[in-house]
Design a protein around this motif. Structure first.
Motif, PDB file in Angstrom:
ATOM      1  N   HIS A   1     117.444  51.514  14.098  1.00 26.70           N
ATOM      2  CA  HIS A   1     116.044  51.828  13.802  1.00 26.70           C
ATOM      3  C   HIS A   1     115.899  53.179  13.111  1.00 26.70           C
ATOM      4  N   SER A   2     116.688  54.165  13.493  1.00 26.09           N
ATOM      5  CA  SER A   2     116.570  55.468  12.832  1.00 26.09           C
ATOM      6  C   SER A   2     117.021  55.384  11.381  1.00 26.09           C
ATOM      7  N   ALA A   3     118.021  54.557  11.084  1.00 22.04           N
ATOM      8  CA  ALA A   3     118.441  54.379   9.697  1.00 22.04           C
ATOM      9  C   ALA A   3     117.346  53.706   8.880  1.00 22.04           C
ATOM     10  N   GLU A   4     116.690  52.709   9.460  1.00 23.32           N
ATOM     11  CA  GLU A   4     115.566  52.069   8.758  1.00 23.32           C
ATOM     12  C   GLU A   4     114.430  53.066   8.553  1.00 23.32           C
ATOM     13  N   ASP A   5     114.090  53.815   9.604  1.00 23.41           N
ATOM     14  CA  ASP A   5     112.964  54.753   9.517  1.00 23.41           C
ATOM     15  C   ASP A   5     113.213  55.849   8.488  1.00 23.41           C
ATOM     16  N   ASP A   6     114.448  56.326   8.395  1.00 18.82           N
ATOM     17  CA  ASP A   6     114.746  57.490   7.554  1.00 18.82           C
ATOM     18  C   ASP A   6     115.220  57.132   6.151  1.00 18.82           C
ATOM     19  N   ALA A   7     115.727  55.926   5.949  1.00 22.20           N
ATOM     20  CA  ALA A   7     116.298  55.588   4.639  1.00 22.20           C
ATOM     21  C   ALA A   7     115.692  54.338   4.012  1.00 22.20           C
ATOM     22  N   LEU A   8     115.478  53.292   4.804  1.00 23.13           N
ATOM     23  CA  LEU A   8     115.014  52.032   4.219  1.00 23.13           C
ATOM     24  C   LEU A   8     113.501  52.030   4.000  1.00 23.13           C
ATOM     25  N   TRP A   9     112.746  52.377   5.032  1.00 24.52           N
ATOM     26  CA  TRP A   9     111.283  52.307   4.899  1.00 24.52           C
ATOM     27  C   TRP A   9     110.726  53.306   3.886  1.00 24.52           C
ATOM     28  N   PRO A  10     111.222  54.550   3.797  1.00 28.91           N
ATOM     29  CA  PRO A  10     110.695  55.443   2.754  1.00 28.91           C
ATOM     30  C   PRO A  10     110.927  54.903   1.346  1.00 28.91           C
ATOM     31  N   SER A  11     112.104  54.343   1.098  1.00 28.37           N
ATOM     32  CA  SER A  11     112.374  53.754  -0.218  1.00 28.37           C
ATOM     33  C   SER A  11     111.441  52.585  -0.483  1.00 28.37           C
ATOM     34  N   LEU A  12     111.228  51.765   0.533  1.00 24.95           N
ATOM     35  CA  LEU A  12     110.370  50.606   0.361  1.00 24.95           C
ATOM     36  C   LEU A  12     108.915  51.036   0.170  1.00 24.95           C
ATOM     37  N   ARG A  13     108.493  52.071   0.887  1.00 26.75           N
ATOM     38  CA  ARG A  13     107.122  52.554   0.735  1.00 26.75           C
ATOM     39  C   ARG A  13     106.866  52.998  -0.706  1.00 26.75           C
ATOM     40  N   ARG A  14     107.799  53.723  -1.291  1.00 29.13           N
ATOM     41  CA  ARG A  14     107.641  54.158  -2.688  1.00 29.13           C
ATOM     42  C   ARG A  14     107.618  52.965  -3.630  1.00 29.13           C
ATOM     43  N   ALA A  15     108.478  51.982  -3.362  1.00 27.55           N
ATOM     44  CA  ALA A  15     108.543  50.803  -4.239  1.00 27.55           C
ATOM     45  C   ALA A  15     107.278  49.961  -4.145  1.00 27.55           C
ATOM     46  N   LEU A  16     106.583  50.019  -3.015  1.00 29.19           N
ATOM     47  CA  LEU A  16     105.384  49.199  -2.809  1.00 29.19           C
ATOM     48  C   LEU A  16     104.099  49.939  -3.157  1.00 29.19           C
ATOM     49  N   HIS A  17     104.211  51.106  -3.750  1.00 27.10           N
ATOM     50  CA  HIS A  17     103.016  51.859  -4.144  1.00 27.10           C
ATOM     51  C   HIS A  17     102.132  50.998  -5.055  1.00 27.10           C
ATOM     52  N   GLY A  18     100.862  50.951  -4.726  1.00 29.71           N
ATOM     53  CA  GLY A  18      99.935  50.132  -5.503  1.00 29.71           C
ATOM     54  C   GLY A  18      99.824  48.711  -5.004  1.00 29.71           C
TER      55      GLY A  18
ATOM     56  N   PRO B   1      98.689  47.367  -1.630  1.00 31.50           N
ATOM     57  CA  PRO B   1      98.201  47.729  -0.288  1.00 31.50           C
ATOM     58  C   PRO B   1      98.493  46.700   0.788  1.00 31.50           C
ATOM     59  N   PHE B   2      98.448  45.415   0.461  1.00 35.97           N
ATOM     60  CA  PHE B   2      98.697  44.408   1.493  1.00 35.97           C
ATOM     61  C   PHE B   2     100.153  44.421   1.934  1.00 35.97           C
ATOM     62  N   SER B   3     101.056  44.665   1.000  1.00 37.07           N
ATOM     63  CA  SER B   3     102.467  44.777   1.362  1.00 37.07           C
ATOM     64  C   SER B   3     102.722  46.030   2.181  1.00 37.07           C
ATOM     65  N   LEU B   4     102.028  47.119   1.857  1.00 36.03           N
ATOM     66  CA  LEU B   4     102.182  48.350   2.624  1.00 36.03           C
ATOM     67  C   LEU B   4     101.692  48.184   4.059  1.00 36.03           C
TER      68      LEU B   4
ATOM     69  N   ARG C   1     111.912  39.142  14.619  1.00 34.65           N
ATOM     70  CA  ARG C   1     111.411  37.990  13.852  1.00 34.65           C
ATOM     71  C   ARG C   1     110.390  38.443  12.813  1.00 34.65           C
ATOM     72  N   HIS C   2     109.479  39.321  13.200  1.00 31.66           N
ATOM     73  CA  HIS C   2     108.456  39.810  12.279  1.00 31.66           C
ATOM     74  C   HIS C   2     109.094  40.538  11.096  1.00 31.66           C
ATOM     75  N   GLU C   3     110.067  41.381  11.381  1.00 29.30           N
ATOM     76  CA  GLU C   3     110.742  42.129  10.323  1.00 29.30           C
ATOM     77  C   GLU C   3     111.415  41.187   9.334  1.00 29.30           C
ATOM     78  N   GLU C   4     112.102  40.176   9.859  1.00 29.26           N
ATOM     79  CA  GLU C   4     112.818  39.232   8.996  1.00 29.26           C
ATOM     80  C   GLU C   4     111.856  38.405   8.133  1.00 29.26           C
ATOM     81  N   GLU C   5     110.729  38.046   8.691  1.00 26.34           N
ATOM     82  CA  GLU C   5     109.801  37.166   7.978  1.00 26.34           C
ATOM     83  C   GLU C   5     108.872  37.920   7.029  1.00 26.34           C
ATOM     84  N   ALA C   6     108.451  39.125   7.413  1.00 28.13           N
ATOM     85  CA  ALA C   6     107.395  39.806   6.658  1.00 28.13           C
ATOM     86  C   ALA C   6     107.891  40.919   5.754  1.00 28.13           C
ATOM     87  N   VAL C   7     108.964  41.607   6.139  1.00 24.35           N
ATOM     88  CA  VAL C   7     109.343  42.818   5.412  1.00 24.35           C
ATOM     89  C   VAL C   7     110.676  42.680   4.671  1.00 24.35           C
TER      90      VAL C   7
END
Length: 218
Positions: free
Chosen positions: A55-72, A74-77, A127-133
């Motif tokens: 979880h710390s690897a996702e929080d610190d490396a995966l989610w920040p990259s994904l947040r930047r990629a999903l800019h614009g 809003p529903f995906s964010l 399950r939510h992570e696998e299906e939605a994100v």
């Protein structure tokens, strides 16, 4: 959905966490009326360490990259924000369990409630992570971003790799094991894994059903 090498590592971790939840449930039943004994085994400590590393690897490396990629978008964010909130809720549950272990007034019923909430919450989260994100991440992130996540993931496992990697690959298919080791372990250490770490893990009774854990060392 086609899994990249990086997703193979992530799905392997999810499968390992689900496996340990099943073992935790079985160990709790064997422990009888007091589940606190289960939470004092090496199995619980290893489960907790692996979950934190992931979880710390996702929080610190995966989610920040994904947040930047999903800019614009809003529903995906919003989907990503829901996953981040689940991480925080699970972390609070783990903290509550740790505190209850040292609280003389915390009885078996409280532990049963906390561990049950953890199991239900974590299963739903995976399950939510696998299906939605995960589909969003596969579509939005490039190879460099995935490789960065892989490096951070390997760093978070770090010095605990001798325990976490065999645990992660317990029961995994040969192709999955090869892919995970190639990403998370330097090639120079692959022989050490095969000759020392994996055999030691095979003798390791983390949930206290076969041998005395006090004499088991990695």
């Amino acid at each position: 959905m086609t899994e990249t090498l990086d997703m193979t590592v992530t799905y392997a971790m999810h499968n390992a966490l689900r496996r340990e939840l099943r073992l935790l449930a079985g160990a709790t039943i064997r422990a009888g009326p007091d589940p606190r004994e289960v939470l004092r085994t090496a199995g619980w400590e290893l489960f907790r360490a692996a979950l934190h590393a992931h979880h710390s690897a996702e929080d610190d490396a995966l989610w920040p990259s994904l947040r930047r990629a999903l800019h614009g978008h809003p529903f995906s964010l919003v989907r990503l924000e829901a996953i981040e909130a689940e991480h925080a809720a699970l972390a609070r549950l783990l903290e509550a369990i740790d505190k209850a272990l040292t609280d003389p007034d915390a009885g078996p019923d409280l532990f049963g409630e906390l561990t049950g909430s953890l199991a239900t919450g974590l299963r739903g989260h995976l399950r939510h992570e696998e299906e939605a994100v995960f589909p969003l991440a596969q579509a939005a992130l490039d190879q460099e971003q995935w490789e960065w996540f892989g490096r951070v993931h390997a760093q978070r496992i770090g010095a605990d790799g001798a325990r976490i990697l065999p645990w992660l690959l317990d029961g995994a298919a040969e192709g999955t094991a090869t892919a995970v080791l190639e990403q998370l372990l330097p090639e120079s250490a692959h022989r050490t894994y095969a000759d020392r770490w994996q055999p030691a893990y095979a003798e390791f009774d983390r949930w206290g059903t076969r041998v005395d854990l006090t004499v088991t060392r990695f």
